[in-house]
Design an enzyme around this catalytic site. Structure first.
Site, PDB file in Angstrom:
ATOM      1  N   LYS A 120      -6.703  -6.275  12.758  1.00 33.06           N
ATOM      2  CA  LYS A 120      -5.835  -5.360  13.520  1.00 33.06           C
ATOM      3  C   LYS A 120      -5.152  -6.065  14.679  1.00 33.06           C
ATOM      4  O   LYS A 120      -4.048  -5.692  15.061  1.00 33.06           O
ATOM      5  CB  LYS A 120      -6.628  -4.140  14.002  1.00 33.06           C
ATOM      6  CG  LYS A 120      -6.991  -3.224  12.847  1.00 33.06           C
ATOM      7  CD  LYS A 120      -7.101  -1.767  13.226  1.00 33.06           C
ATOM      8  CE  LYS A 120      -7.288  -0.950  11.958  1.00 33.06           C
ATOM      9  NZ  LYS A 120      -7.640   0.424  12.182  1.00 33.06           N
ATOM     10  N   LYS A 204      -6.542  -4.101   1.022  1.00 36.29           N
ATOM     11  CA  LYS A 204      -7.053  -2.743   0.798  1.00 36.29           C
ATOM     12  C   LYS A 204      -5.948  -1.697   1.032  1.00 36.29           C
ATOM     13  O   LYS A 204      -5.048  -1.921   1.852  1.00 36.29           O
ATOM     14  CB  LYS A 204      -8.302  -2.470   1.662  1.00 36.29           C
ATOM     15  CG  LYS A 204      -8.038  -2.007   3.064  1.00 36.29           C
ATOM     16  CD  LYS A 204      -9.255  -1.363   3.712  1.00 36.29           C
ATOM     17  CE  LYS A 204      -8.833  -0.777   5.049  1.00 36.29           C
ATOM     18  NZ  LYS A 204      -9.705   0.168   5.643  1.00 36.29           N
ATOM     19  N   LYS A 207      -4.138   3.758   5.208  1.00 35.57           N
ATOM     20  CA  LYS A 207      -3.240   4.850   5.586  1.00 35.57           C
ATOM     21  C   LYS A 207      -2.193   4.391   6.590  1.00 35.57           C
ATOM     22  O   LYS A 207      -1.191   5.055   6.776  1.00 35.57           O
ATOM     23  CB  LYS A 207      -4.033   6.062   6.098  1.00 35.57           C
ATOM     24  CG  LYS A 207      -4.851   5.845   7.343  1.00 35.57           C
ATOM     25  CD  LYS A 207      -5.371   7.195   7.833  1.00 35.57           C
ATOM     26  CE  LYS A 207      -6.872   7.296   7.848  1.00 35.57           C
ATOM     27  NZ  LYS A 207      -7.502   6.558   8.945  1.00 35.57           N
TER      28      LYS A 207
HETATM   29  P1  ATP Z   1      -6.378   2.501   9.145  1.00 32.45           P
HETATM   30  O1  ATP Z   1      -5.335   1.991   8.204  1.00 32.45           O
HETATM   31  O2  ATP Z   1      -5.854   3.387  10.209  1.00 32.45           O
HETATM   32  O3  ATP Z   1      -7.289   1.423   9.645  1.00 32.45           O
HETATM   33  P2  ATP Z   1      -8.003   3.315   6.954  1.00 32.45           P
HETATM   34  O4  ATP Z   1      -7.134   3.829   5.867  1.00 32.45           O
HETATM   35  O5  ATP Z   1      -8.589   1.979   6.785  1.00 32.45           O
HETATM   36  O6  ATP Z   1      -7.263   3.456   8.320  1.00 32.45           O
HETATM   37  P3  ATP Z   1     -10.256   4.695   8.149  1.00 32.45           P
HETATM   38  O7  ATP Z   1     -10.037   5.905   8.949  1.00 32.45           O
HETATM   39  O8  ATP Z   1     -10.496   3.440   8.901  1.00 32.45           O
HETATM   40  O9  ATP Z   1      -9.106   4.426   7.108  1.00 32.45           O
HETATM   41  O10 ATP Z   1     -11.432   4.940   7.130  1.00 32.45           O
HETATM   42  C1  ATP Z   1     -12.019   6.157   6.769  1.00 32.45           C
HETATM   43  C2  ATP Z   1     -13.021   5.931   5.671  1.00 32.45           C
HETATM   44  O11 ATP Z   1     -12.337   5.582   4.462  1.00 32.45           O
HETATM   45  C3  ATP Z   1     -13.999   4.787   5.930  1.00 32.45           C
HETATM   46  O12 ATP Z   1     -15.272   5.139   5.452  1.00 32.45           O
HETATM   47  C4  ATP Z   1     -13.443   3.651   5.139  1.00 32.45           C
HETATM   48  O13 ATP Z   1     -14.438   2.738   4.751  1.00 32.45           O
HETATM   49  C5  ATP Z   1     -12.861   4.377   3.943  1.00 32.45           C
HETATM   50  N1  ATP Z   1     -11.741   3.630   3.370  1.00 32.45           N
HETATM   51  C6  ATP Z   1     -10.569   3.342   3.965  1.00 32.45           C
HETATM   52  N2  ATP Z   1      -9.763   2.665   3.148  1.00 32.45           N
HETATM   53  C7  ATP Z   1     -10.453   2.500   1.988  1.00 32.45           C
HETATM   54  C8  ATP Z   1     -10.164   1.879   0.745  1.00 32.45           C
HETATM   55  N3  ATP Z   1      -8.995   1.292   0.538  1.00 32.45           N
HETATM   56  N4  ATP Z   1     -11.088   1.912  -0.231  1.00 32.45           N
HETATM   57  C9  ATP Z   1     -12.279   2.534  -0.027  1.00 32.45           C
HETATM   58  N5  ATP Z   1     -12.622   3.138   1.125  1.00 32.45           N
HETATM   59  C10 ATP Z   1     -11.735   3.126   2.123  1.00 32.45           C
END
Ligand code: ATP
Ligand code: LTN
Length: 339
Positions: A120, A204, A207
């Site tokens: 990040k 990965k 969002k």
């Molecule tokens: P950001 O992009 O804002 O960092 P993010 O999409 O990574 O957000 P988080 O809010 O950090 O999402 O994660 C919420 C939950 O979803 C966590 O348990 C995280 O491990 C899971 N998660 C996020 N992205 C993935 C993915 N691509 N595959 C599986 N699990 C995920």
């Protein structure tokens, strides 16, 4: 039932999702869709981690909307508000308070090793703030306040749960038994631990990805879902099978497996002799059908904001009862004078 079993304390589960964007199927398969399995057996706390989300700059109106959306999605994904404690992190002041305390029991070196911080800070080079760095200490506070035994998260968060364990062990060792040592609860790789980007399957799905074609959002329309899967990056091979250098297809197989419950081998057999085009369409349709009831319930919930606000208030009061007990204990152990 034996004495031993009846006296055993019910285990506690805690997890959280940041309201930092539109939730993707990575969030859904990696975390939300699995949360409701725990409700019957455990005391469950699920929070909307708005304090965490401001480690990256958020537009106020969007943060507000996403907070309601994540909260409504929890319920739409099957979490009943009376069987789970559903709350917004900033509504329970104990999180910020214990977060500060735990900052003082967390080492600079430990935080410097966190992959999410490195990723990040590279992505937001103009805003490498102290909160982004100490993020794991606040996450440890979220978990430890409720004496959580299990923390269901996607594979990317394993390192953060491990640091929470280290912080808890350090605190318990310095004073006396205070915190339960939490365990991460991560789905097996083939069951959605890590859903990858549709445009760059070595990254990965996230969002906060700027490229909207890289992610399938839970609230996307069926047409959008099918279109994005059609455009998903694959390879020059034509057979649907798991393989090295086939990150795009491997990811689509994982997603199809998450929706249908079929194993990779079953999927390979199902699509034997059929091309990528047909496979992509099948994945798109299966995902859209799976998400359709979630979306319907979500729309009903979002139509009544005052009901959502009332549920948030009730959740925060219930969360605070547990959190304040732990925080008082921590303050006493440290030697703070009681008011
Ligand atoms: P950001 O992009 O804002 O960092 P993010 O999409 O990574 O957000 P988080 O809010 O950090 O999402 O994660 C919420 C939950 O979803 C966590 O348990 C995280 O491990 C899971 N998660 C996020 N992205 C993935 C993915 N691509 N595959 C599986 N699990 C995920
Ligand atoms: N860091 C997590 C969100 C999060 C969390 C938590 C997860 C904040 N606090 C406590 C589990 C337990 C994320 O980015 N996915």
């Amino acid at each position: 039932m034996s004495e031993e079993i009846t006296n055993e304390k019910r285990k506690t589960v805690l997890s959280a999702v940041q309201p930092s964007g539109n939730l993707t199927i990575g969030n859904y398969f990696g975390s939300l869709s699995r949360f409701s399995e725990f409700s019957e057996m455990f005391d469950c706390y699920y929070c909307v981690a708005d304090l965490h989300s401001i480690t990256v700059r958020q537009v106020p109106a969007e943060l507000r909307r996403h907070t309601y959306e994540v909260y409504a999605l929890y319920i739409a994904c099957g979490l009943e508000p009376d069987k789970n404690v559903l709350f917004v992190q900033s509504h329970v002041h104990e999180h910020a308070e214990l977060g500060w305390i735990l900052d003082c029991y967390t080492m600079f070196g430990e935080l410097s090793r966190m992959t999410q911080f490195k990723d990040k800070s590279a992505k937001h080079a103009d805003n490498v703030n102290a909160g982004l760095f100490t993020y794991p200490a606040l996450m440890a506070a979220d978990i430890l306040l409720y004496q959580a035994d299990y923390v269901p998260v996607g594979a990317d968060q394993k390192q953060h749960v491990e640091i929470a364990r280290d912080i808890a062990t350090r605190f318990n060792g310095t004073y006396s038994q205070t915190f339960t040592i939490p365990e991460p609860y991560i789905p097996k790789e083939s069951r959605g631990a890590k859903i990858m980007s549709l445009q760059d399957p070595t990254k990965k799905m996230s969002k906060s990805d700027k490229n909207e074609n890289a992610s399938i959002y839970i609230l996307d329309s069926k047409d959008d879902i099918i279109r994005k899967f059609k455009r998903a990056v694959t390879d020059s091979d034509t057979t649907v099978r798991v393989g090295e250098g086939k990150d795009g297809i491997n990811n689509l197989i994982t997603i199809y497996s998450c929706v249908t419950g079929k194993s990779a081998e079953e999927i390979e057999r199902e699509f034997d002799g059929r091309g990528y085009g047909e496979f992509k369409l099948a994945v798109g349709e299966a995902v859209a059908d799976k998400l359709s009831p979630v979306k319907e319930k979500f729309n009903l919930l979002m139509a009544d904001k005052s009901e959502l606000t009332a549920l948030m208030r009730d959740g925060a009061a219930r969360a605070s009862r547990t959190a304040s007990r732990t925080l008082s204990k921590v303050k006493r152990k440290i030697g703070f004078v009681e008011a």
